[in-house]
Design a protein around this motif. Structure first.
Motif, PDB file in Angstrom:
ATOM      1  N   LEU B  15      15.502  40.573  11.153  1.00  0.00           N
ATOM      2  CA  LEU B  15      16.561  41.101  12.017  1.00  0.00           C
ATOM      3  C   LEU B  15      16.785  40.177  13.204  1.00  0.00           C
ATOM      4  CD1 LEU B  15      15.613  44.889  12.042  1.00  0.00           C
ATOM      5  CD2 LEU B  15      17.537  43.833  10.857  1.00  0.00           C
ATOM      6  N   ASP B  16      15.670  39.670  13.730  1.00  0.00           N
ATOM      7  CA  ASP B  16      15.739  38.764  14.867  1.00  0.00           C
ATOM      8  C   ASP B  16      16.490  37.486  14.481  1.00  0.00           C
ATOM      9  OD1 ASP B  16      15.236  38.192  17.480  1.00  0.00           O
ATOM     10  OD2 ASP B  16      13.267  37.320  17.126  1.00  0.00           O
ATOM     11  N   LEU B  17      16.157  36.984  13.303  1.00  0.00           N
ATOM     12  CA  LEU B  17      16.827  35.773  12.812  1.00  0.00           C
ATOM     13  C   LEU B  17      18.331  36.022  12.674  1.00  0.00           C
ATOM     14  CD1 LEU B  17      16.968  32.937  11.600  1.00  0.00           C
ATOM     15  CD2 LEU B  17      16.245  33.898   9.415  1.00  0.00           C
ATOM     16  N   ILE B  18      18.703  37.167  12.105  1.00  0.00           N
ATOM     17  CA  ILE B  18      20.129  37.464  11.922  1.00  0.00           C
ATOM     18  C   ILE B  18      20.830  37.565  13.276  1.00  0.00           C
ATOM     19  CG2 ILE B  18      21.771  39.196  11.115  1.00  0.00           C
ATOM     20  CD1 ILE B  18      19.965  39.784   8.814  1.00  0.00           C
ATOM     21  N   LEU B  19      20.199  38.236  14.229  1.00  0.00           N
ATOM     22  CA  LEU B  19      20.811  38.334  15.563  1.00  0.00           C
ATOM     23  C   LEU B  19      21.027  36.937  16.146  1.00  0.00           C
ATOM     24  CD1 LEU B  19      18.991  41.328  17.317  1.00  0.00           C
ATOM     25  CD2 LEU B  19      21.336  41.224  16.484  1.00  0.00           C
ATOM     26  N   HIS B  20      20.040  36.090  15.922  1.00  0.00           N
ATOM     27  CA  HIS B  20      20.152  34.720  16.410  1.00  0.00           C
ATOM     28  C   HIS B  20      21.343  34.011  15.755  1.00  0.00           C
ATOM     29  CE1 HIS B  20      18.937  30.692  17.647  1.00  0.00           C
ATOM     30  NE2 HIS B  20      19.144  30.328  16.401  1.00  0.00           N
ATOM     31  N   LEU B  21      21.441  34.147  14.422  1.00  0.00           N
ATOM     32  CA  LEU B  21      22.529  33.488  13.690  1.00  0.00           C
ATOM     33  C   LEU B  21      23.886  34.023  14.134  1.00  0.00           C
ATOM     34  CD1 LEU B  21      20.965  33.417  10.102  1.00  0.00           C
ATOM     35  CD2 LEU B  21      21.214  31.500  11.705  1.00  0.00           C
ATOM     36  N   ILE B  22      23.952  35.342  14.333  1.00  0.00           N
ATOM     37  CA  ILE B  22      25.215  35.953  14.731  1.00  0.00           C
ATOM     38  C   ILE B  22      25.679  35.391  16.078  1.00  0.00           C
ATOM     39  CG2 ILE B  22      26.166  38.120  15.638  1.00  0.00           C
ATOM     40  CD1 ILE B  22      24.868  39.551  13.322  1.00  0.00           C
ATOM     41  N   SER B  23      24.730  35.225  17.003  1.00  0.00           N
ATOM     42  CA  SER B  23      25.139  34.717  18.307  1.00  0.00           C
ATOM     43  C   SER B  23      25.430  33.217  18.227  1.00  0.00           C
ATOM     44  CB  SER B  23      24.077  35.037  19.352  1.00  0.00           C
ATOM     45  OG  SER B  23      23.221  33.944  19.527  1.00  0.00           O
ATOM     46  N   LEU B  27      29.500  35.072  15.178  1.00  0.00           N
ATOM     47  CA  LEU B  27      29.977  36.074  14.221  1.00  0.00           C
ATOM     48  C   LEU B  27      30.155  37.395  14.964  1.00  0.00           C
ATOM     49  CD1 LEU B  27      27.596  35.355  11.197  1.00  0.00           C
ATOM     50  CD2 LEU B  27      29.944  34.567  11.526  1.00  0.00           C
ATOM     51  N   ASN B  28      30.986  38.267  14.433  1.00  0.00           N
ATOM     52  CA  ASN B  28      31.211  39.572  15.056  1.00  0.00           C
ATOM     53  C   ASN B  28      30.206  40.570  14.490  1.00  0.00           C
ATOM     54  OD1 ASN B  28      32.039  41.975  16.048  1.00  0.00           O
ATOM     55  ND2 ASN B  28      34.197  41.722  15.483  1.00  0.00           N
ATOM     56  N   ILE B  29      29.373  41.078  15.356  1.00  0.00           N
ATOM     57  CA  ILE B  29      28.309  41.968  14.877  1.00  0.00           C
ATOM     58  C   ILE B  29      28.901  43.248  14.291  1.00  0.00           C
ATOM     59  CG2 ILE B  29      27.921  43.148  17.076  1.00  0.00           C
ATOM     60  CD1 ILE B  29      24.911  43.091  16.376  1.00  0.00           C
ATOM     61  N   PHE B  30      30.122  43.633  14.763  1.00  0.00           N
ATOM     62  CA  PHE B  30      30.725  44.876  14.272  1.00  0.00           C
ATOM     63  C   PHE B  30      31.528  44.659  13.006  1.00  0.00           C
ATOM     64  CE2 PHE B  30      29.890  45.578  18.709  1.00  0.00           C
ATOM     65  CZ  PHE B  30      29.316  46.830  18.683  1.00  0.00           C
ATOM     66  N   ASP B  31      31.710  43.408  12.630  1.00  0.00           N
ATOM     67  CA  ASP B  31      32.497  43.119  11.440  1.00  0.00           C
ATOM     68  C   ASP B  31      31.915  41.857  10.816  1.00  0.00           C
ATOM     69  OD1 ASP B  31      34.390  43.247   9.518  1.00  0.00           O
ATOM     70  OD2 ASP B  31      35.968  42.278  10.709  1.00  0.00           O
ATOM     71  N   ILE B  32      30.671  42.008  10.343  1.00  0.00           N
ATOM     72  CA  ILE B  32      29.936  40.834   9.900  1.00  0.00           C
ATOM     73  C   ILE B  32      30.573  40.216   8.658  1.00  0.00           C
ATOM     74  CG2 ILE B  32      27.718  40.002   9.083  1.00  0.00           C
ATOM     75  CD1 ILE B  32      26.430  42.308  10.599  1.00  0.00           C
ATOM     76  N   LEU B  89      23.541  47.741   7.919  1.00  0.00           N
ATOM     77  CA  LEU B  89      22.969  46.529   8.493  1.00  0.00           C
ATOM     78  C   LEU B  89      23.351  46.409   9.974  1.00  0.00           C
ATOM     79  CD1 LEU B  89      21.364  43.931   7.988  1.00  0.00           C
ATOM     80  CD2 LEU B  89      23.518  42.803   7.420  1.00  0.00           C
ATOM     81  N   THR B  90      24.626  46.633  10.257  1.00  0.00           N
ATOM     82  CA  THR B  90      25.086  46.578  11.647  1.00  0.00           C
ATOM     83  C   THR B  90      24.306  47.551  12.517  1.00  0.00           C
ATOM     84  OG1 THR B  90      27.303  45.962  10.971  1.00  0.00           O
ATOM     85  CG2 THR B  90      27.073  46.875  13.170  1.00  0.00           C
TER      86      THR B  90
END
Lengths: 190, 242, 190
Positions: B15-23, B27-32, B89-90
């Motif tokens: 989850l931490d990795l994904i948050l990192h990638l999203i930022s 990427l839009n966390i609400f519309d991945i 996931l979101t």
């Protein structure tokens, strides 16, 4: 009521107890109301503050404990030849936060939030006395639930769980989107 | 061992990795955008593998979950399921980011290492336990304690029985059950009859039972009111639909 | 020389040490002469006396310890003894039951059954007099075995271990299921 005498007795009891001791027990031992004990504790704390005493009485839920002020940490450590303990890891803080804000919770709840196995971290937090077992949840499998301890409160300068910092609201579908993302960006850019 | 802790130190988990990638990739966390997230995620894992870092199973599990979400998105007529998987996931990511934030705030409050307390004074007190309890609490406590250990044993065959042999509810049983209900109440909401079932086969049996009873003229469906009228109450066997 | 500050630091160190602490160690930590520390200790004692504080610093050889004045002994004892009336926690009951039904057993057996660390619970049960050491088992590592005590029997109204409630033949879960089904039948028969 001899306030001065009561204060002295309370100081003596709290000092000798070492561990947090419930206000109700002090009240029972001194044969006074709990409110009287609380009032005395406030007076003692004020006096310590005015006298620049290195001590403080901290309230931990319905118990009280005597401890030293944080600014004396270094000199105490060097006299007792204690090494500076390693600060809590990011993982440990995440587990603690999850438990603190949702208690009582099971290990599997914590693991669901963090997405990783947390058994060894939970074990070490129990050993450190920051969390403890809180019985079992009445759901299939009767898993052990965990909660935070008075040591947790003391270690984070809280006198009760109500003093936990307020969490950001879960973002609503569309409204808070922009704001939330900004906040998160700050957070990510650490 | 060192290599493993290196991975763990960098990211707290998938989850931490994904948050990192999203930022990192805005990427839009609400519309991945699952496709690009999956690509970034696999790139990260592959680069770890190239560096001979041990990738823990949790990261691989998440990879397969992302692949699954993407697969579903490619299937025709699966928009709903895809949306649900994505929202799950979101939700998890938001929950975890709140957890991270709470951890950071807590960390800044930590004064545990600078506050000192003392142990209890060595005063002679008698710590002997003085309360009494019924012995039965011991038995309850024992079975709670063993709950964990017992579950480590392989489950017995009986445990699987209900999974393999679903109870078959006969239509006849349901006919009786419907009639019994009607005899008490006279009329009853259709969905209450359905809600009395705990599984699918029960619902189907109820439906068939109702058809059977209507065919034989014992009951009637009161047009759009979704009510049943017992024929025994001397009413029109079949009411004319509007 | 900032006497006041030194006094506060010494108070903090002696408090945190709990046990007697050598003057030399305090002097070293504060980077002052031992004579300075001794002088400060005298000043602290005078202040405690003047303030009618319940505390005193006691010199033992070349060490110093903080303690309460003897006249507070009774009130302290009565407050601390009230702790005995705290009922056992669920976790403590589980450990106690596991030991009672399997004695003599080692700590690691109990931990295997419960799946969590039980060392502090076992220690507190020993303190409460409910369990005791029963020698060491003759297996590798020679671990300590534990058994229940006569106080245990008294606390649970038993006259011997044979009177422990008997374990049911069928596992709990199945029984619960049967009950559940009965409940469901009721529902259908409405």
């Amino acid at each position: 009521m001899n306030w001065n005498r009561l204060e002295r007795q309370i100081e003596a009891i709290v000092f000798a107890a070492g561990d947090p001791i419930e206000i109700s027990r002090i009240a029972q031992a001194l044969d006074v109301e709990e409110s009287v004990v609380r009032h005395c504790i406030n007076r003692i704390r004020e006096r310590y503050f005015d006298d620049q005493s290195p001590f403080d009485l901290v309230m931990l839920d319905n118990a009280v404990q005597m401890c030293t002020l944080p600014e004396y940490g270094n000199v105490i450590r060097s006299a007792l030849e204690l090494r500076r303990t390693t600060p809590l890891s990011q993982a440990a803080l995440e587990v603690l936060a999850t438990i603190a804000y949702n208690q009582p919770v099971t290990r599997s709840f914590v693991e669901q939030v963090r997405g990783v196995d947390c058994s060894s971290i939970i074990r070490s937090l129990v050993k450190k006395g920051l969390i403890e077992e809180a019985g079992r949840l009445n759901i299939p499998g009767k898993p052990i639930a965990y909660r935070t301890t008075p040591i947790f409160l003391r270690s984070f300068g809280l006198s009760s769980l109500e003093q936990l910092p307020v969490l950001p609201e879960e973002p609503e579908e569309e409204k808070g989107e922009a704001k939330q993302l900004e906040g998160q960006m700050d957070f990510f850019e650490l | 061992m060192d290599t493993l802790s290196f991975t763990v130190a960098e990211y707290q988990g998938p989850l931490d990795l994904i948050l990192h990638l999203i930022s990192k990739h805005k990427l839009n966390i609400f519309d991945i955008d699952i496709s690009s997230l999956l690509e970034q995620y696999l790139n990260a894992i592959n680069s770890w593998k190239e560096q001979n870092l041990e990738v823990s199973s949790e990261f691989l599990e998440m990879a397969s979950r992302l692949v699954y979400i993407k697969t579903v998105s490619l299937l025709p007529r699966h928009e709903e399921e895809h949306e649900k998987l994505r929202q799950d996931l979101t939700g998890q990511l938001i929950e975890y980011s709140i957890c991270k934030q709470a951890a950071k705030t807590l960390g800044s409050l930590y004064i545990g290492q600078d506050i000192f307390v003392r142990g209890p004074a060595p005063i002679k007190i008698d710590p002997t336990y003085t309360l009494t309890h019924p012995a039965s609490v011991l038995l309850a406590a024992l079975s709670d304690a063993m709950g964990r250990g017992a579950r480590r044993l392989p489950p017995s065959q009986e445990v699987f029985e209900p999974l393999v042999h679903r109870p078959i509810v006969s239509v006849t049983t349901k006919i009786f059950s419907v009639l019994r209900t009607l005899r008490v109440d006279g009329r009853v909401k259709l969905d209450r009859l359905y809600r009395m079932n705990t599984d699918r086969s029960g619902v189907i049996a109820t439906f068939l039972a109702l058809l059977e009873l209507m065919k034989s003229g014992k009951i009637a469906l009161q047009n759009d009111q979704v009510e049943l009228i017992s024929a025994g109450k001397k009413q029109e066997p079949v009411s004319s639909p509007r």
